[in-house]
Design an enzyme around this catalytic site. Structure first.
Site, PDB file in Angstrom:
ATOM      1  N   GLU B 194       0.801  -1.220   0.000  1.00 43.69           N
ATOM      2  CA  GLU B 194       0.000   0.000   0.000  1.00 43.69           C
ATOM      3  C   GLU B 194       0.834   1.271   0.000  1.00 43.69           C
ATOM      4  O   GLU B 194       0.560   2.201  -0.744  1.00 43.69           O
ATOM      5  CB  GLU B 194      -0.945   0.025   1.217  1.00 43.69           C
ATOM      6  CG  GLU B 194      -2.084  -0.978   1.141  1.00 43.69           C
ATOM      7  CD  GLU B 194      -1.679  -2.378   1.553  1.00 43.69           C
ATOM      8  OE1 GLU B 194      -0.546  -2.572   2.043  1.00 43.69           O
ATOM      9  OE2 GLU B 194      -2.502  -3.300   1.391  1.00 43.69           O
ATOM     10  N   HIS B 263     -10.134  -4.437  10.939  1.00 43.34           N
ATOM     11  CA  HIS B 263     -10.786  -4.368   9.626  1.00 43.34           C
ATOM     12  C   HIS B 263     -12.083  -3.569   9.651  1.00 43.34           C
ATOM     13  O   HIS B 263     -12.887  -3.677   8.730  1.00 43.34           O
ATOM     14  CB  HIS B 263     -11.095  -5.776   9.101  1.00 43.34           C
ATOM     15  CG  HIS B 263      -9.906  -6.505   8.573  1.00 43.34           C
ATOM     16  ND1 HIS B 263      -8.941  -7.040   9.388  1.00 43.34           N
ATOM     17  CD2 HIS B 263      -9.503  -6.789   7.309  1.00 43.34           C
ATOM     18  CE1 HIS B 263      -8.014  -7.634   8.652  1.00 43.34           C
ATOM     19  NE2 HIS B 263      -8.333  -7.493   7.384  1.00 43.34           N
TER      20      HIS B 263
HETATM   21  C1  LIG Z   1      -1.903  -4.214   4.643  1.00 45.70           C
HETATM   22  C2  LIG Z   1      -2.943  -5.146   4.148  1.00 45.70           C
HETATM   23  N1  LIG Z   1      -3.247  -5.136   2.826  1.00 45.70           N
HETATM   24  C3  LIG Z   1      -4.179  -5.977   2.341  1.00 45.70           C
HETATM   25  C4  LIG Z   1      -4.830  -6.851   3.165  1.00 45.70           C
HETATM   26  C5  LIG Z   1      -5.884  -7.789   2.607  1.00 45.70           C
HETATM   27  N2  LIG Z   1      -5.322  -9.134   2.566  1.00 45.70           N
HETATM   28  C6  LIG Z   1      -5.580  -9.989   3.555  1.00 45.70           C
HETATM   29  S1  LIG Z   1      -4.766 -11.406   3.350  1.00 45.70           S
HETATM   30  C7  LIG Z   1      -4.072 -10.925   1.921  1.00 45.70           C
HETATM   31  C8  LIG Z   1      -3.163 -11.856   1.191  1.00 45.70           C
HETATM   32  C9  LIG Z   1      -1.954 -12.224   1.975  1.00 45.70           C
HETATM   33  O1  LIG Z   1      -1.290 -13.284   1.397  1.00 45.70           O
HETATM   34  P1  LIG Z   1      -0.079 -14.031   2.075  1.00 45.70           P
HETATM   35  O2  LIG Z   1       0.801 -13.070   2.773  1.00 45.70           O
HETATM   36  O3  LIG Z   1       0.560 -14.882   1.039  1.00 45.70           O
HETATM   37  O4  LIG Z   1      -0.729 -14.927   3.203  1.00 45.70           O
HETATM   38  P2  LIG Z   1      -1.771 -16.153   3.064  1.00 45.70           P
HETATM   39  O5  LIG Z   1      -3.123 -15.540   3.066  1.00 45.70           O
HETATM   40  O6  LIG Z   1      -1.460 -16.879   1.821  1.00 45.70           O
HETATM   41  O7  LIG Z   1      -1.581 -16.966   4.288  1.00 45.70           O
HETATM   42  C10 LIG Z   1      -4.493  -9.644   1.604  1.00 45.70           C
HETATM   43  C11 LIG Z   1      -4.099  -8.902   0.410  1.00 45.70           C
HETATM   44  C12 LIG Z   1      -4.497  -6.804   4.536  1.00 45.70           C
HETATM   45  N3  LIG Z   1      -5.123  -7.592   5.425  1.00 45.70           N
HETATM   46  N4  LIG Z   1      -3.552  -5.969   4.982  1.00 45.70           N
END
Ligand SMILES: Cc1ncc(C[n+]2csc(CCOP(=O)(O)OP(=O)(O)O)c2C)c(N)n1
Ligand SMILES: [Mg+2]
Lengths: 341, 462
Positions: B194, B263
């Site tokens: 972000e 959230h």
């Molecule tokens: C700063 C932020 N940006 C976006 C999100 C929305 N979001 C939640 S999980 C996620 C994906 C994260 O993927 P990863 O780090 O690979 O973890 P996984 O879900 O695969 O365990 C996103 C974009 C968030 N929670 N926090």
């Protein structure tokens, strides 16, 4: 009683002990059944909000839990059910949290994404992608600050998607600069929501993300609990002996959607099926244990049945637990003043 | 017992779903994990998987059926040795638990709990629209998408960037179809970065492009807030007017449903505080289109605070490609003479419901939608208070230094003599939002809380 427990020292045997292998089967299956039940309760509308399941990734937390010492801390993101269970927290309190009930680990205030158990050295359950990484580094800072010869190690988990966040690299630099006892566990389950690692990362070998800070890293088969154990033992040794941080990239896979509302158009069903059929961490370990005669089919069945009962009881009891008292709404915003000290 | 397959809850906001198609037929053998059906939810088309191995015994509901409430049985799977005849007598697969959990200890039902009776509210026609304007019914989600698409067609320099905006078509499906029409050069998926994309957007805007930066939700924009405030908002001034930053930051803001403290935040007051930014918060689909288009054409940084729970709400939207609303003008959604309610975004639901239900008791409320939080149209509010002599402000954000506080200051300084009662604020409670269902409800503004506040300023017994 009365005698102070002898502090355990770093484990060194790279091969898992037989009882750890069998209990790993139990521990992984417990997480799997727990997540299946959680998925079901979500489908029934009993669990609200976001719910990110850990199915497929069980070998990661389980192998590390077998290698860690009790006072080593863990911290992770929102996909945290497996982590808190691996810390030995009662599935009942975890399920109650998922349901938003009074007996939940966070009194129902945090929900699926915000599990905590400080007595068990589990520091959460964080919803902002990447934010747990500097916090985990801060746990390690505190460990180093105490100048213990045998310091606790902070086990800081994050995803492949999180590995692109800037604060991860601020953390790497500080941890390397100050030789902090932290191991960074990148749970590379190949996707961040709908984005594959290849579409988001210029350097897809995530174990090398610490190179410009001089942090050593390894890629590990995160579906193989023995490999996870062996690799993390090396990382713990390194961190605990004052050599600073270590990175382990666990190659793993999530079976479920990102959360419960994932249309899953970004990957093929065959891919998921193939992982389930040929790389499942629990089935692979089971086959191995039977082959090595460490467990019989009957013993496996008994473990399965016991776990089924444990999860059913935990879920049923949690469903009967009440919501938090309304007086809980405005508590815990600040530490209750206590001038006794 | 045959396994009952129910219409699953597939998202925090889903209450009913549609069976888009069955991918199995009766008699098929399935394994756990196999797809049974495609379910259309409020957000997406999701595949429903079998929870257990078995044979498809019966498909209870036909493909194409919509509005099936969550938890309705839609099919039965037969396991080894089971026959079709077992179905009729089969009890529910999951043991039935008390529906409403019994509150622990001494809990009294919160005073704010209302039995949710659907209240039909009507909104005044937009005075800015010619009576013969061509209209089409659209959801807020579609109106936002059209706003972006129209501006992208009109201006080559407009592009959309954010997490999951392209191939996934938006985490909340707001950018649906944009990748297909405009290609990967102008609809750009990013890593989870972000702060990086906010800064990159600012730089691109300095260099003459018009970025629309989507935050998956504004909760994650806190990672980026330094670039929004220190770079986007201030550079025009710091450069003595040399540098401009025509950028839009948009995404859902405010509480969704039970997604807990990190959230569920309303950032209205945060951004409204900042000189150099413009901030809008559309409530209706038409305003969503008109304000987002205005934001994209505006030469300044504009924040568009959307609301996830409003995305699916439909209303008439002007078809015109040039439907541009002025930023900084409030709208009277309902004219009234007894008390003024001022609000924005989803809290207007509670205001309109309260106004409708109190009109039956002879209390005539005027409801003002601020639409824009910076600049803030205090003139419209003051004119209304001069007429009604009573003011209630309603917002989801926290009370301290909130939008209601700002409005109160303006009204007491410019219409003090007109007030017949102290201004009353209804806000989110001063607490991080809890996950538990009962606590979450208590923490947010509700129709009932608005009614109580109206009664207070009218010195009525509720
Ligand atoms: C700063 C932020 N940006 C976006 C999100 C929305 N979001 C939640 S999980 C996620 C994906 C994260 O993927 P990863 O780090 O690979 O973890 P996984 O879900 O695969 O365990 C996103 C974009 C968030 N929670 N926090
Ligand atoms: Mg991932």
């Amino acid at each position: 009683m009365g005698k102070k427990p002898v502090k355990q020292t770093q484990k060194t045997n790279k091969l898992m002990r037989e009882e750890d292998l069998v209990s790993s089967y139990h521990d992984m299956l417990l997480i799997r059944r727990f997540e299946e039940r959680a998925g079901q309760l979500y489908g029934l509308g009993k669990i609200g909000g976001f719910c990110h399941l850990y199915s497929g990734q069980e070998a990661v937390v389980t192998g590390i839990a077998k290698a860690k010492l009790p006072e080593d801390q863990m911290i992770t993101a929102y996909r945290d059910h497996g982590h808190i269970l691996a810390c030995g927290v009662d599935p009942y309190n975890v399920m109650a949290e998922l349901l938003g009930r009074a007996d939940g680990v966070s009194k129902g205030k945090g929900g699926s994404m915000h599990m905590f158990d400080v007595d068990k050295h589990f520091y959460g359950g964080h919803g902002i992608v990447g934010a747990q990484v500097p916090i985990g580094t801060g746990l390690a800072f505190a460990n180093a600050y105490k100048e213990d010869k045998n310091p606790a190690v902070s086990i800081t988990y994050f995803g492949d998607g999180a590995s692109n966040q800037g604060q991860v690299y601020e953390s790497f630099n500080m941890a390397a600069l100050w030789k902090l006892p932290v191991i960074y566990i990148i749970e590379n389950n190949q996707y961040a929501m709908g984005t594959s690692v290849e579409r988001a990362s210029a350097q897809t070998d995530l174990s090398q993300r610490g190179r410009s800070f001089g942090i050593e890293g390894r890629q590990v088969d995160g579906m193989d609990v023995e490999a996870v154990y062996a690799a993390s033992l090396e990382a713990f040794e390194h961190a605990r002996s004052g050599k600073g941080p270590f990175i382990l990239e666990m190659k793993t896979y999530r079976y479920s959607g990102h959360s419960m509302s994932d249309p899953a158009k970004y990957r093929k069903r065959e891919e998921v099926k193939d992982m389930r059929q040929h790389h499942d961490p629990i089935n692979m370990l089971k086959d191995r244990l039977i082959e090595r005669k460490l467990m019989s089919e009957e013993e496996a069945k008994k473990i399965q049945d016991d776990i089924f009962d444990v999860i059913e009881q935990a879920a049923n009891k949690a469903l009967e637990n009440g919501e938090p008292d309304s007086s809980a709404l405005m508590t815990d915003i600040y530490v209750e003043e206590n001038h006794a000290g | 017992m045959p396994v009952e397959v129910v219409m699953p809850a597939l998202s925090p906001t889903m209450e009913q779903g549609k069976i888009a198609s069955w991918t199995v037929k009766e008699g098929d053998k399935v394994e756990a994990g196999d797809v049974l059906a495609e379910i259309e939810t409020d957000k997406a088309l999701v595949e429903l998987e079998a929870a257990a191995d078995g044979e498809v015994g019966k498909l209870v509901i036909e493909a194409g059926t919509s509005d099936i409430p969550v938890n309705t049985p839609i099919a039965y799977l037969l396991r080894d040795g089971e026959a079709l005849s077992d179905i009729e007598t089969a009890p529910a697969q999951v043991p039935e638990k008390p529906e409403a959990p019994v509150p622990a200890a001494s809990e009294q039902p919160p005073a704010s709990s209302v039995v949710p009776q659907p209240i039909t509210v009507t909104i005044a026609a937009d005075p800015e629209l010619p009576a013969d304007a061509e209209m089409t019914e659209q959801s807020v989600r579609e109106a936002l998408r059209d706003a972006m698409a129209e501006e992208m067609r009109r201006d080559e320099t407009v592009f959309v960037i954010g997490e999951e905006v392209a191939e996934y078509e938006g985490a909340y499906k707001v950018t649906q179809g944009l990748l297909e029409e405009f290609g990967a050069k102008r609809v750009i998926d990013t890593p989870i970065v972000e702060h990086g994309i906010a800064g990159l957007g600012v730089g691109a805007a300095f260099a003459g492009l018009k970025p629309v930066v989507e935050f998956m939700t504004f909760n994650f924009a806190m990672q980026a807030i330094d670039q929004i405030i220190n770079s986007a908002a201030k550079t025009h001034y710091m450069s003595g007017g040399l540098v401009t930053c025509p950028i839009v930051f948009r995404g859902p803001n405010g509480a969704a449903r039970r997604v807990a403290a990190q959230h569920s935040q309303d950032f209205s007051a945060w951004y409204a505080h900042i000189p150099g930014l413009k901030v809008v918060a559309p409530y209706t689909a038409a305003d969503a289109k008109g304000l987002l288009k205005a934001a994209i054409r505006d030469p300044n940084p504009v924040l568009v605070l959307e609301n996830e729970l409003l995305y699916a709400v439909k209303a008439d939207v002007p078809v015109s490609d040039d439907y541009i609303l002025p930023i900084g003008s409030a709208k009277i959604l309902r004219a009234g003479s007894d008390v003024t309610l001022v609000s924005h975004s989803r809290s207007l639901d509670a205001c309109l419901e309260a106004a409708t239900s109190l009109s039956a008791e002879g209390v005539d409320c005027e409801v003002i939608d601020l639409r824009s939080l910076r600049p803030l149209d205090t003139a419209t509010v003051i004119a209304s208070v001069q007429k009604t002599n009573r003011l209630v402000t309603v917002e989801e954000g926290w009370p301290v230094a909130g939008i209601g506080a700002e409005i109160s200051a303006a009204v007491q300084s410019e219409a003090f003599d007109y007030l017949d009662a102290p201004i009353t604020r209804v806000t989110g409670l001063d607490v991080p939002l809890p996950y538990a269902d009962n606590l979450e409800k208590m923490a947010l503004p509700s129709t009932d809380k608005v009614i109580q506040a109206i009664n207070t300023v009218c010195y009525r017994q509720g």
